[in-house]
Motif scaffolding. Structure first.
Motif, PDB file in Angstrom:
ATOM      1  N   GLY A  22     -63.967 106.948 -18.777  1.00 13.36           N
ATOM      2  CA  GLY A  22     -64.525 105.597 -18.753  1.00 13.36           C
ATOM      3  C   GLY A  22     -63.589 104.503 -19.229  1.00 13.36           C
ATOM      4  N   PRO A  23     -62.970 104.658 -20.397  1.00 10.50           N
ATOM      5  CA  PRO A  23     -62.075 103.586 -20.863  1.00 10.50           C
ATOM      6  C   PRO A  23     -60.919 103.298 -19.903  1.00 10.50           C
ATOM      7  CG  PRO A  23     -62.566 105.074 -22.660  1.00 10.50           C
ATOM      8  CD  PRO A  23     -63.134 105.693 -21.423  1.00 10.50           C
ATOM      9  N   MET A  24     -60.372 104.329 -19.305  1.00 14.51           N
ATOM     10  CA  MET A  24     -59.265 104.127 -18.373  1.00 14.51           C
ATOM     11  C   MET A  24     -59.747 103.415 -17.110  1.00 14.51           C
ATOM     12  SD  MET A  24     -56.842 105.404 -20.107  1.00 14.51           S
ATOM     13  CE  MET A  24     -55.486 105.674 -19.018  1.00 14.51           C
ATOM     14  N   LEU A  25     -60.922 103.794 -16.627  1.00 13.79           N
ATOM     15  CA  LEU A  25     -61.456 103.150 -15.439  1.00 13.79           C
ATOM     16  C   LEU A  25     -61.791 101.682 -15.688  1.00 13.79           C
ATOM     17  CD1 LEU A  25     -63.773 105.979 -14.102  1.00 13.79           C
ATOM     18  CD2 LEU A  25     -61.623 105.198 -13.133  1.00 13.79           C
ATOM     19  N   VAL A  31     -57.920  94.926 -15.103  1.00 16.21           N
ATOM     20  CA  VAL A  31     -56.579  94.478 -14.706  1.00 16.21           C
ATOM     21  C   VAL A  31     -56.546  94.178 -13.213  1.00 16.21           C
ATOM     22  CG1 VAL A  31     -54.169  95.194 -14.476  1.00 16.21           C
ATOM     23  CG2 VAL A  31     -55.393  95.608 -16.593  1.00 16.21           C
ATOM     24  N   GLY A  32     -57.180  95.011 -12.415  1.00 15.01           N
ATOM     25  CA  GLY A  32     -57.223  94.762 -10.975  1.00 15.01           C
ATOM     26  C   GLY A  32     -57.924  93.470 -10.625  1.00 15.01           C
ATOM     27  N   LEU A  56     -48.758  99.573 -16.600  1.00 11.78           N
ATOM     28  CA  LEU A  56     -48.490  99.257 -18.006  1.00 11.78           C
ATOM     29  C   LEU A  56     -49.779  99.195 -18.827  1.00 11.78           C
ATOM     30  CD1 LEU A  56     -45.706  96.552 -17.622  1.00 11.78           C
ATOM     31  CD2 LEU A  56     -45.444  98.953 -18.273  1.00 11.78           C
ATOM     32  N   ALA A  57     -50.815  98.596 -18.266  1.00 11.49           N
ATOM     33  CA  ALA A  57     -52.095  98.505 -18.979  1.00 11.49           C
ATOM     34  C   ALA A  57     -52.723  99.880 -19.164  1.00 11.49           C
ATOM     35  CB  ALA A  57     -53.046  97.584 -18.222  1.00 11.49           C
ATOM     36  N   LEU A  58     -52.639 100.736 -18.152  1.00 14.36           N
ATOM     37  CA  LEU A  58     -53.199 102.080 -18.278  1.00 14.36           C
ATOM     38  C   LEU A  58     -52.413 102.926 -19.275  1.00 14.36           C
ATOM     39  CD1 LEU A  58     -54.222 102.910 -14.620  1.00 14.36           C
ATOM     40  CD2 LEU A  58     -55.698 102.476 -16.573  1.00 14.36           C
ATOM     41  N   ALA A  59     -51.105 102.738 -19.329  1.00 16.44           N
ATOM     42  CA  ALA A  59     -50.310 103.465 -20.317  1.00 16.44           C
ATOM     43  C   ALA A  59     -50.674 103.016 -21.731  1.00 16.44           C
ATOM     44  CB  ALA A  59     -48.819 103.250 -20.055  1.00 16.44           C
TER      45      ALA A  59
END
Length: 87
Positions: A22-25, A31-32, A56-59
């Motif tokens: 969930g947090p990654m999605l 960001v998208g 970068l945001a996902l990392a």
């Protein structure tokens, strides 16, 4: 294993999946949308512009949420191991 236990294990797996993914999605979605809004406002129609900020945001989100995600997966595995040991 009866159908009630199967439903409990499946529900627990789905909840754990949502906690971990969930947090990654949500970060990828935010960001998208932000980059798409920026593209719409500036009329920049470059299709590859979203990839670098999203990576970068996902990392960064993965580094920030890794302890939480690891704890959720470890507690799920503990619950499954207890069910297996309990018979």
């Amino acid at each position: 294993m009866n159908s009630g236990e199967v439903i409990d294990v499946t529900r627990d797996a789905i909840v754990t999946f949502l906690k971990v993914g969930g947090p990654m999605l949500v970060v990828a979605l935010l960001v998208g949308v932000a980059i798409s809004l920026l593209q719409a406002l500036t009329q920049i129609q470059e299709q590859t512009l979203v990839f670098v900020p999203k990576i970068l945001a996902l990392a960064a989100a993965a580094l920030f949420a890794m302890p939480f995600m690891g704890d959720a997966m470890a507690s799920y595995m503990t619950r499954i191991a207890e069910r297996i040991a309990g018979g």
